[in-house]
Design an enzyme around this catalytic site. Structure first.
Site, PDB file in Angstrom:
ATOM      1  N   ARG A 161      -7.539   2.792  13.375  1.00  0.00           N
ATOM      2  CA  ARG A 161      -8.402   1.620  13.166  1.00  0.00           C
ATOM      3  C   ARG A 161      -8.349   0.683  14.384  1.00  0.00           C
ATOM      4  NH1 ARG A 161     -11.587  -0.842   9.190  1.00  0.00           N
ATOM      5  NH2 ARG A 161     -11.105   0.575   7.489  1.00  0.00           N
ATOM      6  N   THR A 221     -10.885   4.686   6.843  1.00  0.00           N
ATOM      7  CA  THR A 221     -11.274   5.509   7.991  1.00  0.00           C
ATOM      8  C   THR A 221     -11.044   6.989   7.691  1.00  0.00           C
ATOM      9  OG1 THR A 221      -9.084   5.218   8.950  1.00  0.00           O
ATOM     10  CG2 THR A 221     -10.792   3.671   9.628  1.00  0.00           C
ATOM     11  N   GLU A 254     -10.428  -8.399   4.376  1.00  0.00           N
ATOM     12  CA  GLU A 254      -9.766  -8.394   5.675  1.00  0.00           C
ATOM     13  C   GLU A 254     -10.523  -9.075   6.815  1.00  0.00           C
ATOM     14  OE1 GLU A 254      -9.303  -4.015   5.183  1.00  0.00           O
ATOM     15  OE2 GLU A 254      -7.304  -4.416   5.929  1.00  0.00           O
ATOM     16  N   GLU A 296       0.853  -1.195   0.000  1.00  0.00           N
ATOM     17  CA  GLU A 296       0.000   0.000   0.000  1.00  0.00           C
ATOM     18  C   GLU A 296       0.887   1.242   0.000  1.00  0.00           C
ATOM     19  OE1 GLU A 296      -3.246   0.154   2.867  1.00  0.00           O
ATOM     20  OE2 GLU A 296      -3.491   2.300   2.567  1.00  0.00           O
TER      21      GLU A 296
HETATM   22  N1  LUZ Z   1      -5.663   1.709   4.341  1.00  0.00           N
HETATM   23  C1  LUZ Z   1      -5.943   2.978   4.586  1.00  0.00           C
HETATM   24  C2  LUZ Z   1      -6.363   0.714   4.891  1.00  0.00           C
HETATM   25  O1  LUZ Z   1      -5.251   3.858   4.063  1.00  0.00           O
HETATM   26  N2  LUZ Z   1      -6.997   3.296   5.360  1.00  0.00           N
HETATM   27  C3  LUZ Z   1      -7.766   2.359   5.953  1.00  0.00           C
HETATM   28  O2  LUZ Z   1      -8.710   2.683   6.651  1.00  0.00           O
HETATM   29  C4  LUZ Z   1      -7.437   1.017   5.724  1.00  0.00           C
HETATM   30  N3  LUZ Z   1      -8.128   0.040   6.300  1.00  0.00           N
HETATM   31  C5  LUZ Z   1      -7.790  -1.216   6.089  1.00  0.00           C
HETATM   32  C6  LUZ Z   1      -6.720  -1.498   5.267  1.00  0.00           C
HETATM   33  N4  LUZ Z   1      -6.019  -0.547   4.676  1.00  0.00           N
HETATM   34 MO1  MOS Z   2      -4.615  -2.975   3.264  1.00  0.00          MO
HETATM   35  S1  MOS Z   2      -4.000  -3.543   5.105  1.00  0.00           S
HETATM   36  O1  MOS Z   2      -3.489  -2.472   2.215  1.00  0.00           O
HETATM   37  O2  MOS Z   2      -6.177  -3.121   2.963  1.00  0.00           O
END
Ligand code: LUZ
Ligand code: MOS
Length: 750
Positions: free
Chosen positions: A304, A434, A706, A226
């Protein structure tokens, strides 16, 4: 609908970064990383390495034309170290050479000198020394202190949950080539093409439109790509910009393990209060997140954790606080669940502690406190369409939970060397980023004049089959043969300003955008059909590849309709944009309605512990999961199975280990063990909750990536219950993973 990548994968024809045929004159890169955890007065001597035959250039921080800054949420992370080093594995230099072998040979000739500084590896140490990434956050509901005073039972303890290596099959990598007019095209194995584009532009000092990022697919991401796919992509772009030649960088497994962050370890402190009916009246938790040396996504992950600290329970008085603690480990990052699992582990530990003292099974407490419609989460959202009890009741209808408990108890009465344990694990996971502004997506649809269709969205395929779901959305909306539809690569020039494929929300966001685009095209085509067939637009339908008028099939098929539309100069391209409605969050009050909806589920786990050896196996896992109305049950079951395995690995055997200098000890696949097919469970039953689904989910099919990971948490407590059955002196410990070594020590502790 099968996964559209299945054939290509099995034949080895699917393209990953390392399969891209490199152009003539492509150069190869290797990254020199720090061997120490914390230092200042860094000096890098590249004079010998530079002269190694085949070396073209060695990039240092001083070669960066723009900003030496790759931070997303906070600006606190350099691409290449300048004066200070903050973790072992921090990139110091990039060697560009004719071959990867030469680059790695030359890497050994670089001399690094520095002045060592003390290293912090644990969150607790960091907190004691006041080392934080940002300010702490707290969520409040009701009045905890007043409530604790009235509770019949109050328990406190501390917990630790360890990190987790993503271990995507495909390691990090990228390839960049120069286009005309100073533009650069980057092929990257990233969950976030726009993240790569934005940061590459910043580091190179270019406008974003000069950088094109293209993603075919990833060999797994799990959150590890990510944010942390970015540095490698920026490095090749930088090298390409300097040398005007294509440059490729693929981390080998060893470098990848050493240089990238993992799931955040958490050290936490809980206090839980119950009344005489086992209702949880008050919960107070302090979470210490081991963020590593830079922010990366830590603040969002910490948030989170707070959102999921009460899991699927209603607790009227809550105070939860999280500190993002700055340590000298590689910056920890997103990992499937994104802080949610770490939050849920603590509340489940608190319930296990209470149950142990009250001498009842934990599931009595779990069941007594399940969330119901109109309950309030600690962050102010009112729970609606809650499925916590529904999933529990459906499971109870299949298997009598009490009879399983009785069976386990009787087994333990009659067996000495083997003991069984059981546990229930409910889950409740909020769907949406979030960070509210991230919840939007776009899709671009072309219908070509022969009736075939090309689709681009912001969704990144990483094995989760999102492309298959996108194809289903288009095929169903156009009502045409899926073979007429092609999924294009994810590309920042075709679909701009994308959010990363993350938060389980990719199919919802991009699918809804795609649905809007397809619906607009259908509307346009219906007008053409009405015109051609001299009928009212409202009487027209597109069905199974034909135009249907008043429910009667006409002799106008999809292909002819499309061609007629083209000939009438009707636009056959549409861009769809979708932004999740209803969501909002006010950080100044820590209240709002951040999630489009929640996903629920329940798992019942039984385990057997070999009390001579400390080994264990999982006998069975029975799950009732809230898929909504699944649009592809094969794909969705695969997601539940994969997430479950990953959750079990995190809780039982995956042991990320650093020494006191911050050196990763579990730096190979012989020292870092992940689950295989034998370590999951002999018997797994996953059943779908019978439900109508949710309107904010694509085709009412809820997000699935998830949430099921957190079923794995139950395995920790099932094993712990077996240890308790063997050793009455065992004092509950909440220190995951539950490795066989820890089981052994628990079995024989006095
Ligand atoms: N990535 C993010 C995430 O940038 N914001 C989130 O709320 C999130 N939640 C789950 C996995 N990746
Ligand atoms: Mo994520 S933890 O890249 O949904």
């Amino acid at each position: 609908m099968k996964n559209i990548d299945a054939n290509g994968h099995v034949r080895g024809e699917s393209l990953f970064i390392d399969d891209i045929l490199t152009k003539q004159h492509t150069l190869h890169a290797a990254v020199l990383a720090s061997e120490i955890g914390h230092a200042k007065d860094l000096k890098i001597d590249i004079s010998r390495a530079k002269q190694f035959p085949g070396v073209e250039k060695i990039l240092l921080a001083s070669d960066i034309p723009g900003e030496n800054e790759i931070g997303g949420i906070l600006l606190d992370e350099p691409l290449l170290a300048e004066n200070e080093i903050h973790f072992q594995g921090q990139p110091l230099a990039v060697i560009i050479a004719e071959t990867e072998f030469i680059a790695k040979q030359a890497r050994k000739l670089i001399k690094v000198t520095f002045c060592m500084l003390p290293v912090i590896t644990s969150a607790k140490q960091a907190k004691q020394q006041g080392q934080f990434i940002n300010d702490a956050r707290s969520f409040y509901l009701g009045d905890v202190s007043a409530s604790f005073a009235n509770c019949k039972y109050v328990y406190e303890d501390e917990t630790f949950s360890n990190g987790q290596e993503h271990l995507y099959l495909e390691t990090q990598g990228a390839y960049a080539e120069k286009m005309e007019n100073g533009c650069i095209k980057i092929m990257s194995s990233t969950q976030g093409p726009t993240v790569v584009q934005r940061i590459a532009a910043r580091v190179l000092g270019l406008a974003m439109h000069k950088i094109e990022v293209d993603v075919t697919r990833l060999g797994g991401g799990f959150g590890g790509k990510e944010d942390q796919a970015t540095p490698w992509a920026v490095m090749v772009a930088l090298a390409c910009n300097h040398l005007n030649r294509p440059v490729k960088l693929i981390l080998d497994r060893h470098d990848d393990l050493k240089m990238t962050g993992k799931r955040h370890p958490y050290e936490s402190q809980f206090k839980i209060g119950l009344d005489e009916n086992y209702k949880i009246m008050a919960l107070e938790i302090e979470f210490l997140q081991n963020s590593g040396a830079a922010a990366d996504l830590s603040p969002a992950i910490a948030e989170r954790t707070l959102f999921h600290a009460t899991n699927s329970y209603f607790i009227p008085n809550v105070k939860t606080t999280v500190h993002s603690c700055k340590t000298n480990l590689p910056p920890n990052t997103a990992f499937r669940g994104f802080g949610g699992p770490q939050g849920m582990y603590v509340i489940e530990s608190a319930i296990a502690k209470a149950a142990n003292h009250l001498n009842i099974p934990a599931w009595h407490i779990q069941h007594a406190n399940l969330l119901q419609d109109n309950d309030t989460f600690s962050y102010g959202q009112i729970a609606q369409q809650v499925k916590a009890k529904d999933t529990w009741d459906q499971l109870q209808g299949n298997i009598n939970i009490k009879s399983i408990q009785d069976f386990v108890n009787v087994f333990n009465d009659y067996n000495i060397e083997t003991k069984k344990g059981m546990a229930m694990m409910p889950i409740c996971f909020g769907i949406s980023f979030t960070n509210t502004p991230m919840n939007h997506a776009r899709a671009l649809v072309h219908i070509y004049q022969d009736g075939s269709v090309g689709i681009s969205t912001g969704a990144v395929e990483m094995g989760q089959s999102v492309n298959t779901k996108m194809l289903q959305v288009a095929a169903q909306t156009f009502s045409i043969d899926p073979d007429l539809i092609k999924l294009e690569t994810t590309n920042t020039t075709r679909v701009a300003n994308t959010s990363p494929s993350a938060a389980s929300a990719t199919a919802d966001l991009n699918g809804k955008a795609l649905l809007k685009a397809c619906n607009a095209l259908v509307e346009r085509l219906k007008h053409v059909a009405a015109d051609v067939l001299v009928a009212g637009v409202d009487t027209i339908e597109l069905k199974d590849g034909w135009v249907v008028v008043n429910q009667v099939k006409s002799d106008l098929d999809w292909k002819e309709l499309v061609f007629k539309a083209f000939w009438q100069r009707v636009c056959l391209t549409e861009n769809g944009h979708y932004a999740t409605p209803t969501i909002k969050f006010d950080k100044s009050k820590e209240k709002g309605h951040p999630f489009a909806y929640h996903v629920y589920g329940i798992a019942l786990i039984t385990t057997t512990v070999d009390c001579l050896r400390g080994t264990y196996k999982i006998d069975s896992i029975d799950i009732v999961h809230d898929f909504g109305k699944s649009m592809n049950i094969g794909v969705d079951l695969g997601q539940v199975e994969g997430a479950l395995a990953q959750g079990i690995g995190w809780m039982t055997m995956e042991e990320v280990a650093y020494n006191d200098e911050g050196r990763l000890l579990s730096n190979t696949l012989s020292t870092y063990k992940i689950p295989d097919v034998f370590s999951i469970a002999e018997d797994i039953n996953i059943e779908a909750l019978e439900t109508e689904g949710h309107d904010l989910a694509i085709f009412k099919s809820k997000a699935v990536g998830e949430p099921p990971l957190m079923y794995g948490i139950g395995v920790y407590f099932a094993i712990q219950n077996a240890i308790k059955a063997f050793n009455p002196n065992y004092k509950l410990k909440f220190h995951s993973p539950m490795t066989p070594e820890k089981v052994m020590m628990g079995l024989y502790e006095k």
